[in-house]
Design a protein around this motif. Structure first.
Motif, PDB file in Angstrom:
ATOM      1  N   TRP A 162       0.829  -1.202   0.000  1.00 55.00           N
ATOM      2  CA  TRP A 162       0.000   0.000   0.000  1.00 55.00           C
ATOM      3  C   TRP A 162       0.868   1.260   0.000  1.00 55.00           C
ATOM      4  CZ3 TRP A 162      -0.519  -3.425   4.304  1.00 55.00           C
ATOM      5  CH2 TRP A 162       0.204  -3.039   5.448  1.00 55.00           C
ATOM      6  N   SER A 163       0.202   2.374  -0.206  1.00 60.28           N
ATOM      7  CA  SER A 163       0.890   3.658  -0.246  1.00 60.28           C
ATOM      8  C   SER A 163       1.075   4.195   1.170  1.00 60.28           C
ATOM      9  CB  SER A 163       0.085   4.659  -1.082  1.00 60.28           C
ATOM     10  OG  SER A 163       0.630   5.952  -0.958  1.00 60.28           O
ATOM     11  N   LEU A 164       2.245   4.745   1.426  1.00 63.51           N
ATOM     12  CA  LEU A 164       2.540   5.310   2.740  1.00 63.51           C
ATOM     13  C   LEU A 164       1.811   6.631   2.971  1.00 63.51           C
ATOM     14  CD1 LEU A 164       6.363   4.544   2.983  1.00 63.51           C
ATOM     15  CD2 LEU A 164       4.457   3.310   4.030  1.00 63.51           C
ATOM     16  N   THR A 165       1.160   7.139   1.940  1.00 67.34           N
ATOM     17  CA  THR A 165       0.352   8.347   2.143  1.00 67.34           C
ATOM     18  C   THR A 165      -0.971   8.023   2.825  1.00 67.34           C
ATOM     19  OG1 THR A 165      -0.631   8.122  -0.053  1.00 67.34           O
ATOM     20  CG2 THR A 165       1.352   9.477   0.118  1.00 67.34           C
ATOM     21  N   ASP A 166      -1.347   6.726   2.803  1.00 63.73           N
ATOM     22  CA  ASP A 166      -2.609   6.296   3.408  1.00 63.73           C
ATOM     23  C   ASP A 166      -2.407   5.514   4.703  1.00 63.73           C
ATOM     24  OD1 ASP A 166      -4.111   7.354   1.238  1.00 63.73           O
ATOM     25  OD2 ASP A 166      -3.612   5.570   0.061  1.00 63.73           O
ATOM     26  N   PHE A 167      -1.348   4.677   4.727  1.00 63.27           N
ATOM     27  CA  PHE A 167      -1.136   3.793   5.872  1.00 63.27           C
ATOM     28  C   PHE A 167       0.318   3.845   6.329  1.00 63.27           C
ATOM     29  CE2 PHE A 167      -4.744   2.027   3.618  1.00 63.27           C
ATOM     30  CZ  PHE A 167      -5.641   1.730   4.630  1.00 63.27           C
ATOM     31  N   ARG A 168       0.505   3.561   7.597  1.00 65.41           N
ATOM     32  CA  ARG A 168       1.853   3.510   8.161  1.00 65.41           C
ATOM     33  C   ARG A 168       2.571   2.232   7.715  1.00 65.41           C
ATOM     34  NH1 ARG A 168       0.443   5.182  14.475  1.00 65.41           N
ATOM     35  NH2 ARG A 168      -0.482   7.239  13.987  1.00 65.41           N
ATOM     36  N   PRO A 169       3.893   2.214   7.722  1.00 65.77           N
ATOM     37  CA  PRO A 169       4.653   1.028   7.298  1.00 65.77           C
ATOM     38  C   PRO A 169       4.745  -0.014   8.413  1.00 65.77           C
ATOM     39  CG  PRO A 169       6.169   2.756   7.864  1.00 65.77           C
ATOM     40  CD  PRO A 169       4.792   3.356   7.995  1.00 65.77           C
ATOM     41  N   GLU A 170       3.594  -0.410   8.926  1.00 68.65           N
ATOM     42  CA  GLU A 170       3.563  -1.408   9.994  1.00 68.65           C
ATOM     43  C   GLU A 170       2.359  -2.321   9.804  1.00 68.65           C
ATOM     44  OE1 GLU A 170       1.526   1.028  13.603  1.00 68.65           O
ATOM     45  OE2 GLU A 170       3.511   1.768  12.969  1.00 68.65           O
ATOM     46  N   LEU A 171       2.508  -3.566  10.248  1.00 64.21           N
ATOM     47  CA  LEU A 171       1.445  -4.557  10.049  1.00 64.21           C
ATOM     48  C   LEU A 171       1.542  -5.630  11.121  1.00 64.21           C
ATOM     49  CD1 LEU A 171      -0.823  -5.509   8.026  1.00 64.21           C
ATOM     50  CD2 LEU A 171       0.921  -6.999   7.042  1.00 64.21           C
ATOM     51  N   LYS A 172       0.425  -5.899  11.773  1.00 62.32           N
ATOM     52  CA  LYS A 172       0.344  -6.984  12.737  1.00 62.32           C
ATOM     53  C   LYS A 172      -0.402  -8.156  12.102  1.00 62.32           C
ATOM     54  CE  LYS A 172       0.501  -4.313  17.028  1.00 62.32           C
ATOM     55  NZ  LYS A 172      -0.211  -3.995  18.297  1.00 62.32           N
ATOM     56  N   ARG A 175      -5.187 -13.264   9.694  1.00 64.34           N
ATOM     57  CA  ARG A 175      -5.703 -11.910   9.865  1.00 64.34           C
ATOM     58  C   ARG A 175      -4.542 -10.920  10.003  1.00 64.34           C
ATOM     59  NH1 ARG A 175     -11.093 -12.705  10.827  1.00 64.34           N
ATOM     60  NH2 ARG A 175     -11.671 -14.720  11.712  1.00 64.34           N
ATOM     61  N   ALA A 176      -4.768  -9.735   9.458  1.00 63.60           N
ATOM     62  CA  ALA A 176      -3.759  -8.684   9.545  1.00 63.60           C
ATOM     63  C   ALA A 176      -4.442  -7.371   9.905  1.00 63.60           C
ATOM     64  CB  ALA A 176      -3.009  -8.546   8.221  1.00 63.60           C
ATOM     65  N   THR A 177      -3.686  -6.480  10.542  1.00 62.23           N
ATOM     66  CA  THR A 177      -4.234  -5.182  10.943  1.00 62.23           C
ATOM     67  C   THR A 177      -3.341  -4.071  10.425  1.00 62.23           C
ATOM     68  OG1 THR A 177      -5.156  -6.152  12.968  1.00 62.23           O
ATOM     69  CG2 THR A 177      -4.997  -3.754  12.861  1.00 62.23           C
ATOM     70  N   GLN A 178      -3.883  -3.263   9.512  1.00 61.61           N
ATOM     71  CA  GLN A 178      -3.174  -2.085   9.022  1.00 61.61           C
ATOM     72  C   GLN A 178      -3.418  -0.919   9.978  1.00 61.61           C
ATOM     73  OE1 GLN A 178      -5.262  -2.115   5.153  1.00 61.61           O
ATOM     74  NE2 GLN A 178      -3.255  -1.750   4.248  1.00 61.61           N
ATOM     75  N   THR A 179      -2.530   0.052   9.942  1.00 59.46           N
ATOM     76  CA  THR A 179      -2.707   1.277  10.724  1.00 59.46           C
ATOM     77  C   THR A 179      -2.701   2.476   9.790  1.00 59.46           C
ATOM     78  OG1 THR A 179      -1.569   0.277  12.608  1.00 59.46           O
ATOM     79  CG2 THR A 179      -1.836   2.659  12.630  1.00 59.46           C
TER      80      THR A 179
END
Length: 322
Positions: free
Chosen positions: A240-250, A285-289
């Protein structure tokens, strides 16, 4: 998905047939089936993206134009399921010209005419006879099945002598006429009902077995070959684009107690995550921020390769003795 979308085509002003089928598939209230039916008319078929649906039902539709027939054929060929129910509005000759046409192949044999059942020998129980098809396996061996109380007052006959070799009769009337026929087409299948989905020609919609069989039909039509990208042993790639989401994923794996933090590969303003070691079937399952700190859940199901369950008996002649 939150629900399985299905499309019901019904041109009748009352939409009585669609009402019966919709309530069977999604009764509402606490009876959650996970199925989301949408009712439309055949005139809207040209503008509908069938790829968004897992199954399509045509209920007593009078005519299917060549463009609509081709669209349905492509949908089934790609793995979709088509439930085709007839009725008093069906133009038999037009169906034969379009759907039974070899280039379309959505009918197992030419339709002939409307017919009322003939009298049969006394003592025979029930008018709907199942043929050991998976659709009716829940009723196998049941002595007092609700199916035995179903009446069929009218149906459309077909030329069984010209039936496709791949087609299977799933149910017959007790006068031996086919009522339900299952036909594989490409990666999908067509289930043809030679009587109505509503109560115009049959008492089935008012019978408790109707709901069970319609849910079984939906499950049968909506099952598709497993996508190889969704088999265990593969990877789950997210970007994804870093303009929308942080570079982290659980990431939470099936049966895992705690979530793990996935590592990102940064390329300019884009982040890519590769989740590997997918060796347990289930939901990952994954969680975007988001940039504002809010979260967005994601999910993907990975299954066993179905070929692992494709077993065959070994003949005695092939045994090897040490």
């Amino acid at each position: 998905p939150s629900a399985i979308p299905v499309l019901i085509i019904d041109d009748q002003p009352s939409r009585r047939d669609a009402t019966y089928l919709s309530l069977a598939l999604a009764p509402g209230g606490e009876a959650e089936t996970g199925i989301s039916p949408t009712v439309r008319t055949s005139a809207e078929l040209a503008s509908i993206n069938l790829a968004e649906y897992r199954a399509v039902y045509l209920l007593n539709v009078a005519r299917i134009n060549p463009a609509g027939a081709e669209k349905l054929r492509a949908f089934v060929q790609a793995g979709g399921g088509l439930g085709l129910f007839v009725g008093d509005q069906v133009d038999i000759d037009q169906y034969n010209q379009t759907l039974e046409n070899p280039s379309i192949g959505l009918l197992p044999a030419p339709l002939i005419r409307r017919k009322r059942p003939v009298e049969t020998a006394a003592g025979e129980q029930g008018e709907l006879w199942t043929e050991g098809h998976p659709l009716f396996e829940l009723f196998t061996g049941e002595r007092n099945s609700f199916l035995q109380t179903v009446t069929i007052e009218e149906y459309i006959t077909l030329d069984e002598t010209k039936m496709s070799p791949a087609s299977i009769v799933a149910a017959r009337h007790r006068d031996r006429s086919p009522i339900w026929i299952d036909t594989p087409v490409g990666e999908g299948r067509v289930l043809l009902s030679l009587t109505t989905a509503g109560d115009a020609w049959t008492s089935w919609p008012q019978n408790p077995s109707y709901v069970v069989c319609m849910l079984s039909l939906q499950d049968y039509l909506a099952s598709r070959p497993t996508d190889n990208d969704d088999l265990i042993g593969g990877d789950w790639k997210l970007a994804w684009s870093l303009t929308d989401f942080r570079p982290e994923l659980k990431v939470s794996r099936p049966a895992a107690v705690t979530a793990e933090q996935a590592s990102a590969t940064i390329d300019g303003s884009n982040a890519t995550f590769l989740i590997s070691e997918i060796d347990v079937p289930g939901i990952y399952r994954a969680t975007q921020t988001r940039i504002d700190g809010s979260s967005r859940p994601l999910g993907k199901t990975f299954n066993l390769d179905p070929r692992e369950g494709d077993l065959a008996k070994v003949s005695p002649s092939s045994w090897k003795k040490d």
